[in-house]
Design an enzyme around this catalytic site. Structure first.
Site, PDB file in Angstrom:
ATOM      1  N   ASP A  12       0.883  -1.153   0.000  1.00 14.27           N
ATOM      2  CA  ASP A  12       0.000   0.000   0.000  1.00 14.27           C
ATOM      3  C   ASP A  12       0.935   1.221   0.000  1.00 14.27           C
ATOM      4  O   ASP A  12       2.118   1.101   0.334  1.00 14.27           O
ATOM      5  CB  ASP A  12      -0.857  -0.057   1.283  1.00 14.27           C
ATOM      6  CG  ASP A  12      -1.693   1.179   1.484  1.00 14.27           C
ATOM      7  OD1 ASP A  12      -2.394   1.584   0.538  1.00 14.27           O
ATOM      8  OD2 ASP A  12      -1.654   1.759   2.587  1.00 14.27           O
ATOM      9  N   LEU A  13       0.420   2.380  -0.376  1.00 21.84           N
ATOM     10  CA  LEU A  13       1.287   3.571  -0.469  1.00 21.84           C
ATOM     11  C   LEU A  13       1.163   4.443   0.784  1.00 21.84           C
ATOM     12  O   LEU A  13       2.076   4.499   1.619  1.00 21.84           O
ATOM     13  CB  LEU A  13       0.910   4.369  -1.724  1.00 21.84           C
ATOM     14  CG  LEU A  13       1.673   5.665  -1.956  1.00 21.84           C
ATOM     15  CD1 LEU A  13       3.144   5.420  -2.215  1.00 21.84           C
ATOM     16  CD2 LEU A  13       1.075   6.429  -3.151  1.00 21.84           C
ATOM     17  N   ASP A  14       0.006   5.118   0.909  1.00 19.10           N
ATOM     18  CA  ASP A  14      -0.196   6.057   2.016  1.00 19.10           C
ATOM     19  C   ASP A  14      -0.226   5.313   3.352  1.00 19.10           C
ATOM     20  O   ASP A  14      -1.036   4.415   3.543  1.00 19.10           O
ATOM     21  CB  ASP A  14      -1.508   6.815   1.788  1.00 19.10           C
ATOM     22  CG  ASP A  14      -1.807   7.791   2.900  1.00 19.10           C
ATOM     23  OD1 ASP A  14      -0.860   8.271   3.550  1.00 19.10           O
ATOM     24  OD2 ASP A  14      -2.994   8.070   3.126  1.00 19.10           O
ATOM     25  N   THR A  20       1.194  10.463   3.244  1.00 18.96           N
ATOM     26  CA  THR A  20       0.562  11.505   2.434  1.00 18.96           C
ATOM     27  C   THR A  20      -0.747  11.974   3.069  1.00 18.96           C
ATOM     28  O   THR A  20      -1.340  12.937   2.596  1.00 18.96           O
ATOM     29  CB  THR A  20       0.305  11.016   0.983  1.00 18.96           C
ATOM     30  OG1 THR A  20      -0.154   9.665   1.029  1.00 18.96           O
ATOM     31  CG2 THR A  20       1.558  11.102   0.152  1.00 18.96           C
ATOM     32  N   LYS A  48      -8.769   7.671   5.126  1.00 19.41           N
ATOM     33  CA  LYS A  48      -7.587   6.884   4.773  1.00 19.41           C
ATOM     34  C   LYS A  48      -7.968   5.628   3.985  1.00 19.41           C
ATOM     35  O   LYS A  48      -8.797   4.849   4.426  1.00 19.41           O
ATOM     36  CB  LYS A  48      -6.798   6.494   6.025  1.00 19.41           C
ATOM     37  CG  LYS A  48      -6.054   7.685   6.616  1.00 19.41           C
ATOM     38  CD  LYS A  48      -5.115   7.273   7.721  1.00 19.41           C
ATOM     39  CE  LYS A  48      -4.359   8.485   8.227  1.00 19.41           C
ATOM     40  NZ  LYS A  48      -3.514   8.162   9.392  1.00 19.41           N
ATOM     41  N   SER A 118      -2.410   0.548  -4.460  1.00 18.94           N
ATOM     42  CA  SER A 118      -2.895   1.772  -3.803  1.00 18.94           C
ATOM     43  C   SER A 118      -4.204   2.254  -4.401  1.00 18.94           C
ATOM     44  O   SER A 118      -4.469   2.030  -5.580  1.00 18.94           O
ATOM     45  CB  SER A 118      -1.833   2.868  -3.968  1.00 18.94           C
ATOM     46  OG  SER A 118      -2.350   4.135  -3.643  1.00 18.94           O
ATOM     47  N   ALA A 119      -5.012   2.962  -3.600  1.00 26.19           N
ATOM     48  CA  ALA A 119      -6.259   3.558  -4.090  1.00 26.19           C
ATOM     49  C   ALA A 119      -6.009   4.903  -4.760  1.00 26.19           C
ATOM     50  O   ALA A 119      -6.906   5.473  -5.376  1.00 26.19           O
ATOM     51  CB  ALA A 119      -7.221   3.751  -2.917  1.00 26.19           C
ATOM     52  N   LYS A 149     -10.884  -1.208  -1.659  1.00 21.67           N
ATOM     53  CA  LYS A 149     -10.650  -2.089  -0.519  1.00 21.67           C
ATOM     54  C   LYS A 149     -11.815  -1.883   0.453  1.00 21.67           C
ATOM     55  O   LYS A 149     -12.264  -0.745   0.583  1.00 21.67           O
ATOM     56  CB  LYS A 149      -9.336  -1.707   0.195  1.00 21.67           C
ATOM     57  CG  LYS A 149      -8.096  -1.755  -0.697  1.00 21.67           C
ATOM     58  CD  LYS A 149      -6.922  -1.032  -0.037  1.00 21.67           C
ATOM     59  CE  LYS A 149      -5.760  -0.875  -1.012  1.00 21.67           C
ATOM     60  NZ  LYS A 149      -4.641  -0.096  -0.487  1.00 21.67           N
ATOM     61  N   GLU A 173       0.053  -3.357   4.644  1.00 23.94           N
ATOM     62  CA  GLU A 173      -1.102  -2.453   4.699  1.00 23.94           C
ATOM     63  C   GLU A 173      -1.215  -1.774   6.060  1.00 23.94           C
ATOM     64  O   GLU A 173      -0.930  -2.391   7.080  1.00 23.94           O
ATOM     65  CB  GLU A 173      -2.379  -3.280   4.504  1.00 23.94           C
ATOM     66  CG  GLU A 173      -3.080  -3.097   3.199  1.00 23.94           C
ATOM     67  CD  GLU A 173      -3.631  -1.716   2.933  1.00 23.94           C
ATOM     68  OE1 GLU A 173      -3.782  -0.898   3.871  1.00 23.94           O
ATOM     69  OE2 GLU A 173      -3.929  -1.440   1.778  1.00 23.94           O
ATOM     70  N   ASP A 174      -1.665  -0.518   6.070  1.00 24.62           N
ATOM     71  CA  ASP A 174      -1.879   0.173   7.353  1.00 24.62           C
ATOM     72  C   ASP A 174      -3.357   0.350   7.668  1.00 24.62           C
ATOM     73  O   ASP A 174      -3.699   0.917   8.702  1.00 24.62           O
ATOM     74  CB  ASP A 174      -1.181   1.542   7.354  1.00 24.62           C
ATOM     75  CG  ASP A 174      -1.884   2.526   6.445  1.00 24.62           C
ATOM     76  OD1 ASP A 174      -2.248   2.134   5.313  1.00 24.62           O
ATOM     77  OD2 ASP A 174      -2.081   3.678   6.850  1.00 24.62           O
TER      78      ASP A 174
HETATM   79  P1  B16 Z   1      -6.184  10.263  -4.773  1.00 28.08           P
HETATM   80  P2  B16 Z   1      -3.635   4.386  -0.304  1.00 28.08           P
HETATM   81  C1  B16 Z   1      -5.345   6.454  -0.599  1.00 28.08           C
HETATM   82  O1  B16 Z   1      -4.056   5.915  -0.718  1.00 28.08           O
HETATM   83  C2  B16 Z   1      -5.409   7.425   0.565  1.00 28.08           C
HETATM   84  O2  B16 Z   1      -5.189   6.744   1.790  1.00 28.08           O
HETATM   85  C3  B16 Z   1      -6.765   8.075   0.622  1.00 28.08           C
HETATM   86  O3  B16 Z   1      -6.835   9.005   1.679  1.00 28.08           O
HETATM   87  C4  B16 Z   1      -7.059   8.777  -0.714  1.00 28.08           C
HETATM   88  O4  B16 Z   1      -8.341   9.382  -0.722  1.00 28.08           O
HETATM   89  C5  B16 Z   1      -6.956   7.747  -1.837  1.00 28.08           C
HETATM   90  O5  B16 Z   1      -5.656   7.152  -1.812  1.00 28.08           O
HETATM   91  C6  B16 Z   1      -7.202   8.360  -3.201  1.00 28.08           C
HETATM   92  O6  B16 Z   1      -6.188   9.296  -3.479  1.00 28.08           O
HETATM   93  O7  B16 Z   1      -7.134  11.383  -4.528  1.00 28.08           O
HETATM   94  O8  B16 Z   1      -4.738  10.702  -4.846  1.00 28.08           O
HETATM   95  O9  B16 Z   1      -6.579   9.416  -5.960  1.00 28.08           O
HETATM   96  O10 B16 Z   1      -3.608   4.294   1.202  1.00 28.08           O
HETATM   97  O11 B16 Z   1      -4.603   3.419  -0.941  1.00 28.08           O
HETATM   98  O12 B16 Z   1      -2.243   4.274  -0.897  1.00 28.08           O
HETATM   99 MG    MG Z   2      -2.833   3.152   3.425  1.00 29.86          MG
END
Ligand code: B16
Ligand code: MG
Length: 216
Positions: A12-14, A20, A48, A118-119, A149, A173-174
């Site tokens: 996962d990224l964030d 972020t 998140k 990542s999302a 997810k 994953e967090d």
């Molecule tokens: P974007 P992850 C997610 O990243 C974030 O945790 C979430 O807060 C954010 O809304 C989502 O990505 C979408 O991000 O607006 O940049 O497309 O934890 O899945 O890496």
């Molecule tokens: Mg995350």
């Protein structure tokens, strides 16, 4: 049965590679102020791992408010993203979380395939700005998946892109939604955070600094 042989790692990224969430917060907070919606860091926790449009719906639900049209909502999300991109464009390697680089280097040395799950639609820009992009064989981000997810789609797509069976992959994953998605995909889930917050994970670590591939 012998010990499972794992061949792939999906990150996962964030919250796992970088933090972020603080930039998402600043960008959502500016929009919330303009719309006169109270929005705190505590509220930000609910966003998140949630997609951009689903995050906007959560933010709007905190106001006592009128219904906005679909085009107004698109404009709000675009404005938030413009501000968020301005923040992440300034990121560099100093923002990589503890233990991340040694873990990625160690996995590469052992011939383990590495993917992102990542999302975020901004994931490639963040990996590029922080210098992490070169460690990844495959990227799966918010541009590639339809189901968020805890649906396993993002991780199954990662395994498929790496050419590996899901049961040979380990997910980092967090979020509980992410750990639950990893288990639904038939993968091993390493939860970065407290056991009480991540009940679906197979093991828990405070950060990647404590991770050992040999012990799973
Ligand atoms: P974007 P992850 C997610 O990243 C974030 O945790 C979430 O807060 C954010 O809304 C989502 O990505 C979408 O991000 O607006 O940049 O497309 O934890 O899945 O890496
Ligand atoms: Mg995350």
């Amino acid at each position: 049965m012998g010990k499972q042989i794992y061949q792939g790692a999906i990150f996962d990224l964030d919250g796992v590679l970088v933090d972020t969430a603080k930039y998402h917060f600043l960008a959502w907070q500016a929009l919330a102020e303009e719309l006169e919606i109270p929005f705190s860091e505590h509220d930000n926790e609910r966003l998140k791992g949630v997609s951009r449009m689903a995050s906007l719906e959560i933010l709007l639900s905190l106001g006592n408010n009128p219904t906005y049209s679909a085009s107004e909502k698109e404009a709000f999300a675009a404005l938030k993203n413009e501000r968020y991109v301005a923040y992440i464009s300034e990121m560099d390697a100093s923002e990589i979380l503890t233990g991340v680089k040694p873990t990625l280097e160690n996995l590469r040395e052992q011939g383990i395939r590495i993917a992102l799950g990542s999302a975020s639609k901004n994931a490639p820009l963040i990996l590029e700005r922080t210098g992490l992009l070169r460690y990844f064989d495959e990227l799966v981000d918010g541009n590639d998946v339809a189901k968020a997810k805890p649906d396993p789609e993002v991780f199954l797509r990662g395994a498929e892109k790496m050419g590996l069976p899901p049961e040979t992959c380990v997910v980092f994953e967090d979020s509980e939604a992410g750990c639950s998605a990893a288990k639904a995909a038939g993968m091993y889930a390493v939860g970065i955070g407290k056991a009480a917050n991540l009940p679906s994970a197979d093991e828990h670590l405070a950060s990647l600094e404590a991770f050992s591939w040999k012990e799973i």
